[in-house]
Design an enzyme around this catalytic site. Structure first.
Site: not given
Length: 404
Positions: A52, A304
């Site tokens: 992110k 991720s």
């Protein structure tokens, strides 16, 4: 704003120096369980522990001075919140983050620690977004969406550019799907450069909005999304991301929480890699055989993030040990006489098992009043070793039950 390689290249130049060009490592620790050569892209190496950082920083850097001056508001289940908080603080911005009430403590604490004001609202991310939009209007703040934003998608797409350079012979790329920002960016970057590469999205079975939307031919809003993969627990794929997914993503597969937990445990023990539930979905899909692969394929799987709650991790590890037969609870009925516990534990020790905990149960056990139920919490080397312990105790005349 259109999203293509040009926008992703611009994002890469813009965020350089503010994010990590994360490493790719071979999945050597998992090799005997995988069907082909596999490489792991470690976005958990970013400053805030997930991919992110890329999209959040790119979005913040393209804001006008007026937009920055009004302050930022966003909604997130954790990783986007941390990224906006961290990079917002670096840029001197006032940041408010709305998070679902069940957000893991580690993500809430880190977000506040990076300098953002945290508000807990709603049971789901969708409800948090509604509250963030209310604050946007009430306080004239600038809203930064977690995934359904062109600049955010372009930032995430820089992972795809790196993968093309780091694993040039990759034939299949696996990416987790929540709202779709990550896979939209990666798929755009890679498919526009190499149309032959296969992009496979992986969702948690309890939060499979993209799969349901593809099957229905239109965006589907899920009623509930309860999963240990909290980073992708999204009720609805994005309006902007869904068409990109439909254009570039070759397949979408789903895995359940049991397989996700197993993948978290296996990555930690065998690969020495901490992955949160959302990140572990790609490995879970490989281990489950959910992705169609050939022996000659080369897989790149995007890990991720690594922001997993410690208490959840402890439960996952314990369940993994139980599944492997390395941790067990036994109920053993013996005569309520002196020396019985000592004899029992000596037999267990003779078989090489370790007693972690022991308890006597008299009043609440369904046994004779002359007997006592002894609960043993044991550590062993595995299923075969546990079976040997059970066989030895039963051979000595004990009534033994293995509790689930």
């Amino acid at each position: 704003m259109s999203i293509g390689v040009r926008e992703i290249l611009a994002a890469r130049e813009r965020i350089a120096g503010g994010v990590v060009a994360t490493p790719v490592i071979p999945a050597l620790g998992l090799g005997d369980r995988l069907p082909c050569a596999t490489h792991l892209k470690l976005e958990s190496a970013q400053r805030t522990g997930s991919f992110k950082d890329r999209g959040a920083l790119n979005r913040l850097l393209v804001l006008t001075p007026a937009e920055r001056g009004r302050g930022i508001v966003t909604a997130s289940a954790g990783n986007h919140a941390q990224a906006v908080a961290y990079h917002g603080a670096r840029l001197g911005l006032d940041v408010t983050v709305v998070m679902p009430e069940h957000t893991p403590l580690v993500k809430r604490s880190n977000t506040a620690g990076f300098g953002a004001k945290v508000r807990l609202h709603g049971a789901t991310l969708a409800e948090s977004i509604v509250e963030a939009r209310r604050l946007e209007a009430a306080e004239a703040r600038t809203f930064v969406h977690a995934y359904d934003d062109a600049d955010v998608i372009a930032g995430q797409g820089t992972i795809g550019l790196e993968l093309l350079e780091q694993v040039p012979d990759a034939t299949v790329v696996l990416v987790p799907i929540g709202g779709g920002g990550l896979i939209s960016g990666i798929a755009t970057a890679m498919k526009e450069r190499r149309p032959d590469i296969r992009i496979v999205g992986v969702e948690a079975a309890a939060a499979a909005s993209a799969r349901a939307s593809r099957d229905a031919g239109a965006i589907v809003n899920l009623e509930s999304v309860e999963t240990i993969a909290d980073g992708i627990a999204v009720k609805r794929v994005g309006d902007l991301t869904f068409p990109i997914i439909e254009r570039y993503v070759d397949d979408i597969v789903v895995v359940d929480d049991v397989r996700i937990a197993g993948a978290v445990h296996l990555l930690l023990e065998r690969q020495k890699l901490l992955a949160e539930g959302a990140a572990a979905t790609v490995v879970a899909a490989l281990l489950a055989g959910a992705v169609r692969l050939r022996p000659q394929d080369v897989v790149a799987a995007v890990i991720s993030g690594g922001n997993i709650d410690v208490t959840l991790l402890e439960r996952i590890i314990d369940r993994g040990l139980v599944a492997d037969g390395r941790l067990a609870r036994l109920s053993v009925t013996v005569k309520d006489r002196p020396g019985q516990l000592g004899r029992l534990t000596q037999l267990v020790a003779a078989e090489g098992a370790n007693v972690v905990e022991v308890a006597h149960r008299r009043a609440f056990a369904d046994i004779s009043v002359r007997d006592v139920d002894i609960a043993l919490h044991l550590e062993t080397r595995g299923r075969e070793h546990m079976d040997a312990v059970l066989a030895r105790l039963r051979a000595e005349g004990y009534v033994v039950r293995e509790e689930g």
